[in-house]
Design an enzyme around this catalytic site. Structure first.
Site, short mmCIF file in Angstrom:
data_model
loop_
_atom_site.label_atom_id
_atom_site.label_comp_id
_atom_site.label_asym_id
_atom_site.label_seq_id
_atom_site.Cartn_x
_atom_site.Cartn_y
_atom_site.Cartn_z
N CYS A 11 -14.83 95.40 69.51
CA CYS A 11 -14.94 96.78 69.00
C CYS A 11 -15.03 97.84 70.09
O CYS A 11 -14.36 98.87 70.02
CB CYS A 11 -16.09 96.90 68.02
SG CYS A 11 -17.72 96.55 68.72
N HIS A 39 -21.73 98.18 66.30
CA HIS A 39 -20.29 98.34 66.12
C HIS A 39 -19.91 99.68 66.72
O HIS A 39 -20.69 100.64 66.68
CB HIS A 39 -19.91 98.26 64.64
CG HIS A 39 -18.44 98.41 64.40
ND1 HIS A 39 -17.50 97.78 65.18
CD2 HIS A 39 -17.75 99.16 63.50
CE1 HIS A 39 -16.29 98.13 64.74
NE2 HIS A 39 -16.42 98.95 63.75
N ASP A 75 -11.61 104.17 63.36
CA ASP A 75 -12.07 102.85 63.79
C ASP A 75 -10.85 101.96 64.00
O ASP A 75 -10.21 101.53 63.04
CB ASP A 75 -13.01 102.26 62.74
CG ASP A 75 -13.69 100.98 63.21
OD1 ASP A 75 -13.28 100.44 64.26
OD2 ASP A 75 -14.61 100.51 62.53
#
Length: 719
Positions: A278, A337, A360
């Site tokens: 991530c 995250h 994202d």
């Protein structure tokens, strides 16, 4: 007879224009300008100069493989200002004897990208002659009030567009660690790689004309870039890998910057680089968006929810020893995250939802058939408006889902408790023009437990239920097989678990006795407190297990059982130690150990569950700059590092980089380091850019992958 007007030479004034357009860090000899802001060019003529009454000059600007007036990828605009309805503007600055300086300006809505500039000269009663004047690149303009990425604060523009280094926050909510990162958005060829990335997208491959026409919209561009950072649908930049097996690539923890990744992707004919997780996806996206001119920052959410079925509840399952079990539904809470926020107006949404938008790039769920997420308005997330585009419901669940714990025994499931404050803690980003951490949690949600927060949660839940009852999910919320991420503490570490009765009579809590340093034994105590007026006999099962990035547990490597008798209102401690020799071979790259305790009272069905996530720490790399840093003058940099373990480590490699300081990432093969051995090396470099810079370093070996360090350096222009 009057001669025709012939162009002999064009000066695009790249160096002067680029300074005014804040692109001088990218190049001084290529023209890079921002939309909505004028730039000057000079035309030099043969034989005679420009005569306003006699000569008509029409400029042509074209972008994409199929330039077209009707979709805005071709513009015709005359110096006289009366040629057609084009929003592009040309105006005369100075008219010399054999030269002409003109000011050109693209509208603040123009498509960004690579442009060809031409000129048509129509002399009185003569044929039209056409000349190619040169190429330029047009970028978004956060300095222009008419641009939909306009940001009205110069310190914020400097941080979120111009700054080429930063920190990505990792660890867990009780141990937040800044990871230095070289974004390098103005390094050589990065702008070309960013434009190549747009051209490799599926949208461009399928319909290049429409794709180029839509490149004026930051909402559109951000979705395209988001899908191209991962490689799930296309030849995107990065392959994700959460398996702990990275033999055919680079462990994601080893990267210290975006430049090496983007250059490798380009050099291999756009083959996805192995591997990312991530924070790497988000860092690459930050580099690309800042390069294109869209203000962008990297956000870390601690205890981040991944709710796969859209009910805003994350179910977690435990056995009678307190260890966490593989989740059947794949709902998880990750220790952290990382995503991006990009700044833009949202004319596609009701008023008030512009500003910071969540994007994202980590491939988790599909959105309109592609692995991308956002832009989702941060304000919409805070207000629970989960039906607004794009992917707002998924973003909402990352910061605001509830957690349900279940005990599994004898084929049955017993509900232990529901926790409403587990998910979404210490949402962090780098502060503006400082190395401090900025907490932006209040941008995403009202205070946990407040009436407003529960009201928003119920509003979001009702909207999701209404959407589900309408039939199949909309395309942008279709769920595919999720890809897991990082994880940490599944529940508040200070709060004992609530029983279903909500009356806590006995509380359990873990407390570390020493900082958890890699290579040392982990010492901690379990605190048991009897808050009732009765005697309590407790049996407590303790266990420790490593966690992978996706929250999936490895088998316990340490177990203990404690029998604790408590008098009324008495507190007792049970001491525990996990030796390094016992945990070392079970660690994942993330260095996460979860200790848990499941307590049960004698003659009572009630259970008490408590756990704590420990992130093991390494000593950092020290970097010293020897002498003054001056542009184009040699500079010595000393890097000090050590093997923190009491065993030999092999295959040691030190990487050092820094935009404006090193032309490319430096790799130094160290080989074997003896137990506890300290070492230093000195690197020579010649800084080529002035101003505030940062050096990033990483040491890897066969036993550890990410011992990091950084040093800020101010580079002067001259002695």
């Amino acid at each position: 007879m009057e001669q025709g007007l012939e162009v002999a030479l064009t000066d695009l004034q790249s160096s002067w224009n680029n300074v005014r357009h804040h692109t001088e860090e990218i190049s001084s000899d290529r023209l890079l300008v921002r939309r909505g802001q004028a730039f000057n060019i000079t035309l030099y003529f043969r034989k005679r100069g420009f005569q306003p009454g006699l000569d008509n000059i029409i400029f042509v600007a074209e972008t994409g493989p199929l330039p077209d007036l009707s979709n805005g990828t071709r513009a015709l605009f005359s110096l006289a200002g009366h040629h057609g309805p084009s929003p592009w503007i040309a105006s005369l600055e100075t008219n010399g004897a054999s030269s002409l300086e003109v000011s050109l300006c693209a509208p603040p809505t123009a498509a960004v990208g690579r442009y060809l500039l031409k000129v048509h000269i129509d002399c009185f009663q003569k044929s039209v002659t056409a000349y190619q004047l040169g190429e330029f690149i047009l970028l978004f303009n956060p300095w222009c009030p008419g641009d939909s990425v306009y940001l009205d604060s110069e310190p914020q523009r400097q941080e979120y567009v111009v700054n080429d280094y930063g920190f990505i926050y990792q660890g867990n909510k009780n141990w937040i660690r800044p990871c230095p990162w070289n974004y390098g958005q103005f390094e050589e060829n990065i702008i070309d790689i960013c434009l190549e990335l747009l051209d490799k997208s599926l949208n461009f491959q399928i319909d290049p004309a429409t794709d180029c026409a839509l490149r004026g919209s930051p909402v559109y561009i951000s979705r395209v870039v988001c899908a191209m950072i991962n490689s799930n649908d296309d030849n995107g930049v990065l392959n994700g890998n959460w398996s702990e097996s990275y033999l055919d690539g680079i462990n994601p923890a080893e990267w210290t910057g975006s430049v090496a990744i983007l250059k490798q992707w380009h050099a291999t004919g756009c083959q996805p680089v192995r591997y990312g997780q991530c924070w790497v996806f988000a860092a690459i996206m930050c580099t690309v968006m800042r390069c294109l001119g869209i203000p962008t920052r990297v956000i870390t959410n601690f205890d981040s929810g991944h709710d796969t079925d859209g009910n805003l509840i994350i179910d977690e399952y435990y056995d009678s020893t307190g260890r966490i079990l593989e989740n059947k539904k794949k709902d998880t809470v990750w220790n952290f995250h990382v995503w991006n926020e990009c700044w833009m107006a949202r004319k596609d949404l009701p008023p008030g939802y512009g500003g910071w938008q969540v994007l994202d790039a980590t491939p988790q769920e599909t959105s309109n058939g592609l692995y991308c997420c956002g832009p989702a308005s941060v304000r919409a997330i805070k207000e629970g408006e989960v039906d607004l585009n794009y992917d707002t419901a998924f973003a909402f669940s990352m910061v605001n889902a509830d957690c349900m714990s279940w005990l599994v025994y004898g084929g049955k499931e017993q509900k232990i408790h529901r926790d409403t404050n587990t998910v979404g803690n210490f949402i962090s980003t780098k502060s503006i023009q400082s190395d401090e951490r900025d907490d932006v949690t209040e941008n995403y949600k009202y205070i946990e437990g407040s009436p407003q927060e529960r009201l928003v949660f119920m509003r979001a839940l009702q909207k999701l239920k209404a959407r589900r009852s309408e039939g199949p999910h909309k395309a942008d919320s279709q769920h595919s097989t999720p890809v897991p991420l990082n994880r940490d503490s599944p529940r508040s570490l200070h709060m004992p678990s609530l029983r279903p009765s909500d009356i806590v009579q006995v509380s359990l809590k873990f407390q570390l006795l020493d900082p958890p340093n890699m290579g040392q034994d982990i010492r901690f105590v379990l605190l048991a407190l009897n808050m009732s007026l009765q005697f309590k006999d407790l049996k407590v099962n303790l266990s420790a297990q490593s966690l992978l990035h996706d929250g999936s547990p490895l088998p316990p490597f340490w177990q203990d059982t404690a029998f604790i008798t408590l008098s009324p209102e008495e507190a007792k401690t049970h001491s525990c130690r996990i030796p390094y020799s016992q945990y070392s071979q079970y660690l994942s790259t993330d260095k996460l150990i979860r200790i848990s305790a499941l307590g049960e009272e004698k003659n009572s069905p009630e259970k008490i569950l408590v756990d704590k996530i420990i992130t093991l720490a390494y000593p950092g790399i020290m970097i010293n700059v020897l002498g003054a840093a001056i542009v184009n003058q040699p500079l010595s940099i000393q890097v000090l590092f050590s093997n923190p373990l009491s065993e030999h480590v092999a295959d040691c490699v030190l990487t050092v980089e820094g935009s404006g300081l090193f032309k490319k990432q430096q790799r130094v093969l160290i080989g074997v380091l003896k137990p506890q051995h300290r070492a230093s090396i000195t690197l020579e470099t010649v800084p080529f850019k002035s101003g505030q810079r940062q050096i990033q370093a990483n040491l890897r070996s066969n036993k550890f992958k990410d011992i990091k360090g950084y040093k800020n350096v101010y580079v002067d222009l001259r002695l």
